[in-house]
Scaffold this motif. Structure first.
Motif, PDB file in Angstrom:
ATOM      1  N   ARG A 218      46.900  42.453  85.878  1.00 33.06           N
ATOM      2  CA  ARG A 218      47.484  43.794  85.917  1.00 33.06           C
ATOM      3  C   ARG A 218      48.859  43.752  86.565  1.00 33.06           C
ATOM      4  O   ARG A 218      49.041  43.184  87.641  1.00 33.06           O
ATOM      5  CB  ARG A 218      46.571  44.734  86.698  1.00 33.06           C
ATOM      6  N   VAL A 219      49.837  44.371  85.912  1.00 32.36           N
ATOM      7  CA  VAL A 219      51.180  44.521  86.468  1.00 32.36           C
ATOM      8  C   VAL A 219      51.488  46.013  86.456  1.00 32.36           C
ATOM      9  O   VAL A 219      51.683  46.604  85.392  1.00 32.36           O
ATOM     10  CB  VAL A 219      52.238  43.748  85.646  1.00 32.36           C
TER      11      VAL A 219
ATOM     12  N   ARG B 257      59.659  48.148  93.124  1.00 31.49           N
ATOM     13  CA  ARG B 257      59.083  48.061  91.779  1.00 31.49           C
ATOM     14  C   ARG B 257      57.636  47.556  91.794  1.00 31.49           C
ATOM     15  O   ARG B 257      56.960  47.575  90.767  1.00 31.49           O
ATOM     16  CB  ARG B 257      59.943  47.157  90.890  1.00 31.49           C
ATOM     17  N   ASN B 258      57.190  47.027  92.918  1.00 29.56           N
ATOM     18  CA  ASN B 258      55.781  46.663  93.093  1.00 29.56           C
ATOM     19  C   ASN B 258      55.347  45.473  92.234  1.00 29.56           C
ATOM     20  O   ASN B 258      54.172  45.333  91.910  1.00 29.56           O
ATOM     21  CB  ASN B 258      54.882  47.877  92.776  1.00 29.56           C
ATOM     22  N   ILE B 259      56.284  44.600  91.844  1.00 29.94           N
ATOM     23  CA  ILE B 259      55.915  43.412  91.078  1.00 29.94           C
ATOM     24  C   ILE B 259      55.738  42.251  92.046  1.00 29.94           C
ATOM     25  O   ILE B 259      56.685  41.849  92.723  1.00 29.94           O
ATOM     26  CB  ILE B 259      56.976  43.047  90.019  1.00 29.94           C
TER      27      ILE B 259
ATOM     28  N   PHE C  42      53.211  37.037  89.516  1.00 22.29           N
ATOM     29  CA  PHE C  42      53.908  37.001  88.233  1.00 22.29           C
ATOM     30  C   PHE C  42      54.288  35.577  87.861  1.00 22.29           C
ATOM     31  O   PHE C  42      54.268  35.208  86.685  1.00 22.29           O
ATOM     32  CB  PHE C  42      55.164  37.878  88.283  1.00 22.29           C
ATOM     33  N   GLN C  43      54.616  34.755  88.864  1.00 22.86           N
ATOM     34  CA  GLN C  43      54.961  33.365  88.596  1.00 22.86           C
ATOM     35  C   GLN C  43      53.795  32.624  87.939  1.00 22.86           C
ATOM     36  O   GLN C  43      53.988  31.728  87.126  1.00 22.86           O
ATOM     37  CB  GLN C  43      55.364  32.654  89.893  1.00 22.86           C
TER      38      GLN C  43
ATOM     39  N   ILE D  43      47.012  40.721  79.572  1.00 22.42           N
ATOM     40  CA  ILE D  43      47.841  41.333  80.609  1.00 22.42           C
ATOM     41  C   ILE D  43      48.015  42.810  80.277  1.00 22.42           C
ATOM     42  O   ILE D  43      48.259  43.173  79.122  1.00 22.42           O
ATOM     43  CB  ILE D  43      49.228  40.668  80.702  1.00 22.42           C
ATOM     44  N   ILE D  44      47.904  43.649  81.277  1.00 26.13           N
ATOM     45  CA  ILE D  44      48.195  45.083  81.129  1.00 26.13           C
ATOM     46  C   ILE D  44      49.384  45.407  82.020  1.00 26.13           C
ATOM     47  O   ILE D  44      49.367  45.128  83.220  1.00 26.13           O
ATOM     48  CB  ILE D  44      46.988  45.946  81.528  1.00 26.13           C
ATOM     49  N   ILE D  45      50.431  45.986  81.420  1.00 24.05           N
ATOM     50  CA  ILE D  45      51.625  46.372  82.163  1.00 24.05           C
ATOM     51  C   ILE D  45      51.765  47.889  82.084  1.00 24.05           C
ATOM     52  O   ILE D  45      51.919  48.444  80.990  1.00 24.05           O
ATOM     53  CB  ILE D  45      52.889  45.700  81.598  1.00 24.05           C
ATOM     54  N   THR D  46      51.676  48.563  83.218  1.00 24.83           N
ATOM     55  CA  THR D  46      51.774  50.026  83.235  1.00 24.83           C
ATOM     56  C   THR D  46      52.945  50.469  84.103  1.00 24.83           C
ATOM     57  O   THR D  46      53.419  49.732  84.972  1.00 24.83           O
ATOM     58  CB  THR D  46      50.469  50.656  83.772  1.00 24.83           C
TER      59      THR D  46
END
Length: 248
Positions: free
Chosen positions: A230-231, A81-83, A88-89, A103-106
């Motif tokens: 970026r996520v 999933r590449n997170i 992220f923590q 934050i941008i989540i794509t």
């Protein structure tokens, strides 16, 4: 003066948290071993906690978050999933809100973009921040209506006061020149004041062409993209994976 008189006064004042703590003190003989100052502090602290919880409950109701069960503890950090767990923590601390960052989540459909955004939003609510969730198509329609009925200025003020705004589903439908301008004004009004999370199926590299307005696109990308965490979620649709696990 008896206990009933005190309780009636607390009811009159609306000090529910303090009243509950006072009743506990009356029932627990151990409290009598505490000093006057310790007992008073316990009562005041109980009232403070009660008010904090009441504000949180009010903010949760006003947030319009669809998935109130979304929790950061349920984020899937599978390597496919590449997170980045460590990166992220750092977001979970909510310092990005305190520092007015975005934050941008794509990711593709079903990979968990909205869930991830709402999980962060739910944590922000528990930490006492004011949060609001809206899908971008819904927001753009709301702006059109507000311009028509003369309430646009009030709408801008309302959206600017949320410490965290979730703009879900950016890029799922065609966008007009007016829509681009309207969306930019919402973002511009929040820049360096509050934080925004944007979720999108479109890779950021395609945003410029999608906006199809060089001037506004430059300004929007400068305010959002270049200063955002970026996520980029990869992998198969979580919905498909769940259907394979539970075919019935």
């Amino acid at each position: 003066m008896n206990q009933t008189t005190v309780i009636n006064k607390l009811n009159d004042l609306g000090y529910q948290g303090l009243k509950n703590a006072y009743l506990r003190q009356m029932e627990d003989t151990n409290y009598h071993q505490l000093s006057f100052e310790e007992r008073i502090y316990g009562l005041l602290d109980a009232q403070d906690i009660f008010l904090q919880n009441k504000r949180i409950a009010t903010n949760i109701k006003a947030s319009k978050i669809k998935d109130k069960q979304a929790a950061i503890e349920n984020i899937d950090y599978n390597s496919s999933r590449n997170i980045d767990r460590q990166a992220f923590q750092s977001l979970i601390s909510m310092d990005f809100i305190r520092n007015h960052q975005n934050i941008i989540i794509t990711g593709k459909t079903g990979t968990g973009k909205s869930f991830t955004a709402q999980a962060l939003a739910n944590r922000a609510l528990l930490d006492g921040f004011k949060v609001y969730y809206v899908r971008v198509p819904t927001l753009l329609e709301e702006i059109k209506i507000s311009r028509a009925d003369g309430t646009y200025t009030n709408l801008l003020k309302r959206y600017s006061r949320f410490q965290l705004l979730i703009l879900d589903d950016f890029g799922v439908s065609q966008i007009s020149t007016d829509d681009v301008t309207n969306l930019f004004e919402i973002i511009e009004d929040r820049t360096e004041i509050n934080s925004t999370i944007i979720t999108s199926q479109l890779p950021v590299s395609q945003w410029y062409d999608y906006l199809n307005n060089d001037t506004v696109a430059d300004a929007m990308l400068d305010r959002v993209v270049h200063s955002s965490h970026r996520v980029e979620i990869k992998g198969e649709s979580m919905r498909k994976l769940k259907s394979k696990i539970n075919p019935n």
